[in-house]
Design a protein around this motif. Structure first.
Motif, short mmCIF file in Angstrom:
data_model
loop_
_atom_site.label_atom_id
_atom_site.label_comp_id
_atom_site.label_asym_id
_atom_site.label_seq_id
_atom_site.Cartn_x
_atom_site.Cartn_y
_atom_site.Cartn_z
N LEU A 20 30.49 46.15 36.68
CA LEU A 20 31.97 45.35 36.27
C LEU A 20 33.00 46.70 36.44
CD1 LEU A 20 31.09 42.94 33.75
CD2 LEU A 20 31.59 42.57 35.97
N TRP A 21 32.64 47.78 35.83
CA TRP A 21 33.78 48.85 35.92
C TRP A 21 34.09 49.12 37.29
CZ3 TRP A 21 37.31 51.53 33.05
CH2 TRP A 21 37.67 52.51 33.51
N SER A 22 32.98 49.35 38.21
CA SER A 22 33.15 49.60 39.53
C SER A 22 33.88 48.62 40.18
CB SER A 22 31.78 49.77 39.98
OG SER A 22 31.89 49.91 41.61
N TYR A 23 33.69 47.26 40.05
CA TYR A 23 34.36 46.10 40.50
C TYR A 23 35.64 46.37 40.24
CZ TYR A 23 35.30 41.25 42.03
OH TYR A 23 36.08 40.39 42.68
N ARG A 24 36.13 46.35 38.96
CA ARG A 24 37.43 46.15 38.66
C ARG A 24 38.47 47.38 38.99
NH1 ARG A 24 35.15 44.64 32.64
NH2 ARG A 24 35.08 42.50 33.29
N THR A 25 37.73 48.75 39.43
CA THR A 25 38.51 49.92 39.79
C THR A 25 38.34 50.10 41.22
OG1 THR A 25 36.60 51.03 39.13
CG2 THR A 25 38.26 50.82 37.47
N THR A 26 37.88 49.33 42.32
CA THR A 26 37.70 49.39 43.32
C THR A 26 38.94 48.64 44.13
OG1 THR A 26 35.27 49.56 43.53
CG2 THR A 26 36.36 48.93 45.49
N SER A 27 39.74 49.17 44.99
CA SER A 27 40.81 48.51 45.91
C SER A 27 40.31 47.17 46.64
CB SER A 27 41.54 49.51 46.58
OG SER A 27 42.58 48.74 47.31
N ARG A 28 40.96 46.15 46.48
CA ARG A 28 40.72 45.06 47.17
C ARG A 28 41.34 45.00 48.57
NH1 ARG A 28 38.02 44.49 43.20
NH2 ARG A 28 36.49 45.06 45.00
N THR A 29 40.71 44.63 49.72
CA THR A 29 41.50 44.60 50.78
C THR A 29 42.53 43.79 51.05
OG1 THR A 29 39.11 44.84 51.85
CG2 THR A 29 40.91 44.24 53.45
N SER A 30 42.50 42.52 50.43
CA SER A 30 43.54 41.60 50.46
C SER A 30 45.03 42.00 49.79
CB SER A 30 43.09 40.25 50.00
OG SER A 30 42.74 40.35 48.67
N THR A 31 44.77 42.60 48.45
CA THR A 31 45.93 43.20 47.72
C THR A 31 46.46 44.61 47.95
OG1 THR A 31 44.67 43.44 45.88
CG2 THR A 31 45.63 41.15 46.21
N LYS A 32 45.33 45.27 48.33
CA LYS A 32 45.61 46.99 48.26
C LYS A 32 45.60 47.65 47.13
CE LYS A 32 45.89 46.61 52.90
NZ LYS A 32 44.84 46.76 53.96
N GLU A 33 45.31 46.81 46.12
CA GLU A 33 45.11 47.32 44.70
C GLU A 33 44.07 46.77 44.01
OE1 GLU A 33 47.55 49.02 43.31
OE2 GLU A 33 49.36 48.70 44.72
N THR A 34 43.79 47.64 42.82
CA THR A 34 42.61 47.24 42.21
C THR A 34 42.79 46.21 41.18
OG1 THR A 34 42.97 48.98 40.28
CG2 THR A 34 41.69 49.82 42.20
N PRO A 35 41.92 45.57 40.60
CA PRO A 35 42.06 44.36 39.67
C PRO A 35 42.80 45.12 38.22
CG PRO A 35 40.20 44.04 40.71
CD PRO A 35 40.60 45.24 41.05
N PHE A 36 42.16 46.41 38.11
CA PHE A 36 42.47 46.93 36.77
C PHE A 36 44.05 47.43 36.79
CE2 PHE A 36 43.12 50.57 33.83
CZ PHE A 36 42.18 50.48 32.88
#
Length: 388
Positions: A237-253
Motif C-alpha cells: 500500500l505504501w508503494s501504491y500511494r507513493t507511485t505517480s499515476r499516469t492520469s494525474t502525473k502525481e502520487t496519491p500521497f
C-alpha cells in the motif's frame, strides 16, 4: 483387526446417525421411497406464456440472528430484491413462511395476477399445496395466511427446487442473518455507509483496476509464501500511494497531504533531503504546501480529464457505433437484462422490443410489443437490431 493391520488398513466403526439426518431423509422420500413420483407440487396449473411473476425465497440462520432473502422477477425480467432480518424469535420453518408471505404481499402490491413461487423448503411447499398434513397449530396459521394471499392472484404455483438453484436468494438470506449487527454498530457510531451498485460495471471496473494493482504487488512480494500476505500489505500500500499515476502525473500521497513522502531509503542512506532538514523551516514549508494543495488538485483533475478524453477518443476509433431510430425493433442482451434463464444453454439475446425514445450517448427507452414501457434506459452496446 490384526488381519487388516498387516495391509495398513485402519478400521473405524460407523458413527451414529443424527436425528436431523433422519428428518431430512424422510422429507426427501415422503411417499415410501418411490423415486418415480413427481417432486414438484402446484396449487393450480401454471399460467401459459411468460406472464407470470417469479418469486424466489430462502432463509438462513447464524449466531447473530435469523434472516431471509426474496427475489421477485416481473414477466419483463425486472427484479426486486429484499434481505429481511427477523427481530423476533422464530424457528427455521416459521422463517420460511415469513419470507413467503413477505414475497406474496410484495407481488400483490406490484399488481401481479399470476405468481410462481420457488422455494427450497420441501415442508412449506407441501403444506401449502396439501401434500403434507399440517399438525402444528402455528404452521396451520401460516398456511391459512398464505392461502388467503394466494386467493388474490388469478393463478398461483408453488414449486420446491434444489438449494443449488436458489443461490441468489440464499446469498441474500445469509447477508441478512450475519451483517445487520455491523450495520447497527455503524448507525450507533454515526458512520454512513455507501455501497456501489453491482449493476454499474463501469464503476466496478475502476475499483477492480486498483485492486488488481495491489494484488499484483502482493504476489511479487510473497513469491510462494502465500500465507504471509497480511505482513506485506502495508508495504504494498505504501508503494501504491507513493507511485505517480499516469492520469494525474502525481502520487496519491501528495494529493492528500500536499507534500511528497520521504522514502525509507532516503533516511537510511542520509540523502541531502534527509540531512539538510530543519524543523522550523520544514513546518513553514508544510503550511505553504497545504495552501497551494487545492491548486495542485485542480491541475491533476484537468490532467485526468484530458487523459480520459484521449482514452475515450482512442477507444471510439475502434468501436463501430450503433444507432437506432424511434419505432425500430431491437433485442436486449440477456446478460444485462436477465429476463431469461442464464447459463450455458440460456439465450444470448431476448426480446423483441420497440424503441420509443433515443437519448444522448446511445441510451434508448424501450417498450414491449404489447406497449408496456421497460424501466430505465438501455445502452446501445446491450442492444442489437431486430428484423420482423
Amino acid at each position: 483387526m490384526i488381519e487388516l493391520g498387516e495391509h495398513d488398513i485402519n478400521y473405524r466403526p460407523r458413527a451414529s446417525i443424527k436425528g436431523q439426518a433422519l428428518a431430512d431423509f424422510l422429507l426427501e422420500i415422503p411417499d415410501g421411497g418411490d423415486p418415480t413420483k413427481e417432486k414438484v407440487w402446484a396449487v393450480e396449473e401454471a399460467p401459459a406464456g411468460n406472464n407470470s411473476w417469479t418469486l424466489y425465497t430462502d432463509r438462513a440462520s447464524s449466531r447473530e440472528g435469523l434472516g431471509a432473502g426474496l427475489i421477485l422477477t416481473s414477466p419483463e425480467g425486472e427484479e426486486v430484491t429484499y434481505a429481511l432480518r427477523f427481530d423476533f424469535h422464530t424457528s427455521n420453518n416459521e422463517a420460511e413462511y415469513e419470507v413467503l408471505l413477505a414475497g406474496l404481499r410484495l407481488a400483490k402490491q406490484m399488481g401481479a395476477k399470476a405468481v410462481t413461487a420457488l422455494t427450497d423448503s420441501r415442508l412449506a411447499a407441501n403444506q401449502v399445496n396439501g401434500s403434507f398434513e399440517v399438525r402444528d397449530q402455528r404452521m396451520g396459521k401460516y398456511v391459512k395466511m398464505v392461502k388467503q394471499l394466494v386467493g388474490s392472484f388469478g393463478q398461483f404455483t408453488i414449486n420446491q427446487i434444489p438449494r443449488s438453484e436458489n443461490k441468489r436468494a440464499d446469498a441474500l438470506s445469509n447477508l441478512a442473518s450475519t451483517c445487520f449487527d455491523h450495520l447497527e454498530w455503524c448507525t450507533t457510531k454515526g458512520i454512513s455507509q455507501c455501497f456501489t451498485s453491482v449493476a454499474h460495471p463501469q464503476a466496478n471496473g475502476q475499483t477492480e483496476v486498483s485492486n488488481r494493482t495491489i494484488v499484483n504487488g502482493i504476489k511479487k512480494r510473497l513469491g510462494k509464501a502465500k500465507g504471509n500476505w497480511a505482513e506485506e500489505i502495508l508495504t504494498v500500500l505504501w508503494s501504491y500511494r507513493t507511485t505517480s499515476r499516469t492520469s494525474t502525473k502525481e502520487t496519491p500521497f501528495i494529493l492528500t497531504y500536499g507534500t511528497e513522502a520521504m522514502l525509507p531509503m532516503e533516511v537510511a542512506m542520509n540523502t541531502l533531503r534527509a540531512t539538510s532538514k530543519d524543523e522550523e523551516s520544514n513546518a513553514q514549508d508544510l503550511r505553504i504546501n497545504l495552501d497551494i494543495l487545492e491548486e495542485k488538485r485542480e491541475k491533476s483533475e484537468m490532467r485526468q480529464a484530458a487523459y480520459k478524453h484521449a482514452t475515450e477518443r482512442y477507444y471510439n476509433q475502434r468501436v463501430k457505433e450503433k444507432a437506432f431510430r424511434v419505432g425500430e425493433y431491437v433485442l436486449r442482451k440477456n446478460e444485462a437484462s436477465r429476463a431469461q434463464p442464464q447459463g450455458k444453454l440460456g439465450p444470448t439475446w431476448e426480446g423483441p422490443y420497440r424503441v420509443t425514445e433515443a437519448n444522448r450517448n446511445g441510451a434508448y427507452v424501450l417498450e414491449t410489443m404489447e406497449g408496456r414501457q421497460i424501466p430505465r434506459t438501455w445502452n446501445a452496446r446491450n442492444l442489437k437490431k431486430y428484423f420482423l
